[in-house]
Design a protein around this motif. Structure first.
Motif, short mmCIF file in Angstrom:
data_model
loop_
_atom_site.label_atom_id
_atom_site.label_comp_id
_atom_site.label_asym_id
_atom_site.label_seq_id
_atom_site.Cartn_x
_atom_site.Cartn_y
_atom_site.Cartn_z
N ILE A 57 0.87 -1.18 0.00
CA ILE A 57 0.00 0.00 0.00
C ILE A 57 0.91 1.23 0.00
O ILE A 57 1.85 1.31 0.80
CB ILE A 57 -0.91 0.03 1.24
CG1 ILE A 57 -1.79 -1.22 1.32
CG2 ILE A 57 -1.78 1.29 1.26
CD1 ILE A 57 -2.85 -1.34 0.24
N PRO A 58 0.68 2.19 -0.90
CA PRO A 58 1.54 3.38 -0.93
C PRO A 58 1.58 4.08 0.43
O PRO A 58 0.53 4.31 1.05
CB PRO A 58 0.87 4.28 -1.98
CG PRO A 58 0.04 3.36 -2.82
CD PRO A 58 -0.38 2.24 -1.92
N ALA A 59 2.76 4.40 0.89
CA ALA A 59 2.94 5.03 2.20
C ALA A 59 2.29 6.41 2.27
O ALA A 59 1.92 6.86 3.36
CB ALA A 59 4.42 5.14 2.54
N ASN A 60 2.12 7.07 1.11
CA ASN A 60 1.52 8.41 1.12
C ASN A 60 0.00 8.39 0.98
O ASN A 60 -0.63 9.43 0.86
CB ASN A 60 2.14 9.28 0.03
CG ASN A 60 1.85 8.75 -1.36
OD1 ASN A 60 1.30 7.67 -1.52
ND2 ASN A 60 2.23 9.51 -2.37
N LEU A 61 -0.61 7.20 0.99
CA LEU A 61 -2.07 7.10 0.94
C LEU A 61 -2.62 7.63 2.26
O LEU A 61 -2.19 7.19 3.34
CB LEU A 61 -2.49 5.64 0.73
CG LEU A 61 -3.97 5.39 0.50
CD1 LEU A 61 -4.41 5.96 -0.85
CD2 LEU A 61 -4.26 3.90 0.55
N PRO A 62 -3.55 8.59 2.22
CA PRO A 62 -4.09 9.15 3.47
C PRO A 62 -4.76 8.07 4.32
O PRO A 62 -5.42 7.17 3.80
CB PRO A 62 -5.12 10.17 3.00
CG PRO A 62 -4.72 10.51 1.61
CD PRO A 62 -4.11 9.26 1.04
N LEU A 63 -4.58 8.17 5.62
CA LEU A 63 -5.15 7.24 6.59
C LEU A 63 -6.01 8.05 7.56
O LEU A 63 -5.55 9.05 8.11
CB LEU A 63 -4.02 6.53 7.34
CG LEU A 63 -4.39 5.44 8.32
CD1 LEU A 63 -5.05 4.26 7.59
CD2 LEU A 63 -3.14 4.95 9.04
N PRO A 64 -7.28 7.65 7.77
CA PRO A 64 -8.15 8.45 8.66
C PRO A 64 -7.69 8.35 10.11
O PRO A 64 -7.14 7.33 10.54
CB PRO A 64 -9.53 7.81 8.47
CG PRO A 64 -9.25 6.42 8.02
CD PRO A 64 -7.97 6.48 7.24
N PRO A 65 -7.91 9.41 10.88
CA PRO A 65 -7.55 9.38 12.30
C PRO A 65 -8.39 8.34 13.04
O PRO A 65 -9.55 8.12 12.71
CB PRO A 65 -7.87 10.79 12.80
CG PRO A 65 -8.58 11.49 11.71
CD PRO A 65 -8.48 10.67 10.47
N GLY A 66 -7.79 7.70 14.02
CA GLY A 66 -8.51 6.71 14.83
C GLY A 66 -8.67 5.36 14.16
O GLY A 66 -9.42 4.52 14.64
N ALA A 67 -7.96 5.12 13.05
CA ALA A 67 -8.08 3.85 12.33
C ALA A 67 -7.56 2.70 13.17
O ALA A 67 -6.52 2.82 13.82
CB ALA A 67 -7.33 3.93 11.00
N ARG A 68 -8.28 1.58 13.14
CA ARG A 68 -7.88 0.37 13.86
C ARG A 68 -7.80 -0.78 12.86
O ARG A 68 -8.80 -1.15 12.26
CB ARG A 68 -8.87 0.03 14.97
CG ARG A 68 -8.88 1.08 16.06
CD ARG A 68 -9.83 0.67 17.17
NE ARG A 68 -9.76 1.62 18.24
CZ ARG A 68 -9.03 1.44 19.34
NH1 ARG A 68 -8.35 0.35 19.51
NH2 ARG A 68 -9.02 2.36 20.27
N LEU A 69 -6.60 -1.32 12.72
CA LEU A 69 -6.34 -2.37 11.74
C LEU A 69 -7.13 -3.63 12.06
O LEU A 69 -7.19 -4.07 13.20
CB LEU A 69 -4.84 -2.69 11.70
CG LEU A 69 -4.39 -3.72 10.69
CD1 LEU A 69 -4.69 -3.27 9.26
CD2 LEU A 69 -2.90 -4.00 10.86
N GLY A 70 -7.73 -4.20 11.00
CA GLY A 70 -8.46 -5.45 11.15
C GLY A 70 -7.70 -6.60 10.52
O GLY A 70 -7.36 -7.57 11.19
#
Length: 147
Positions: A57-70
């Motif tokens: 996954i591109p490292a510069n792809l935006p990630l939403p705050p509070g994300a919890r990996l599943g």
């Protein structure tokens, strides 16, 4: 209570007055708005450090705050599928991620938009990806990113 009909006062029995008042008050829900409507839930962001994008996954792809990996899966097609949850509604999340993708230099395609499920294709530097958002509950969205 006395009402006028034509000029002569008419007495109403007290029981009829109480019955009418009871019927009028029965529709009161205790909050403003349409009868039967509920106030919007108060969603607060989840605490936690979140996570970093896995390889693929591109490292510069935006990630939403509070994300919890599943879950992270490598697909036979060569794409990586990342599933996680984040606070917010599908609509709010879709608006925010669209703006964040564009600000990060991604081209956002025409997707499928719904209140409980949305799909958004994107590309950058010739690398395609797709984002799918699904409502878990009123305050949580499940994200699936394939890139």
């Amino acid at each position: 209570m006395r009402l006028r009909t034509g000029g002569a006062p008419v007495a109403l029995p007290a029981a009829a007055v109480l019955l009418a008042a009871g019927v009028l008050l029965a529709g009161c829900t205790g909050h403003s708005g349409r009868p039967g409507s509920r106030p919007a839930p108060s969603c607060s962001p989840a605490a936690g450090a979140g996570f970093s994008w896995p390889p693929g996954i591109p490292a510069n792809l935006p990630l939403p705050p509070g994300a919890r990996l599943g879950e992270v899966r490598q697909l036979a097609s060569g794409f990586t599928l990342v599933t996680f949850t984040a606070p917010g509604t599908v609509r709010t999340s879709l608006l925010e991620i669209t703006a964040a993708l564009q600000a990060a230099g991604y081209t956002v395609g025409r997707g499928i938009v719904g209140t409980s499920r949305s799909r958004l294709p994107f590309t950058r530097d010739g690398r395609p990806g797709v984002l799918e958002l699904t409502a878990v509950d009123a305050c949580t969205t499940r994200w699936q990113v394939q890139a």
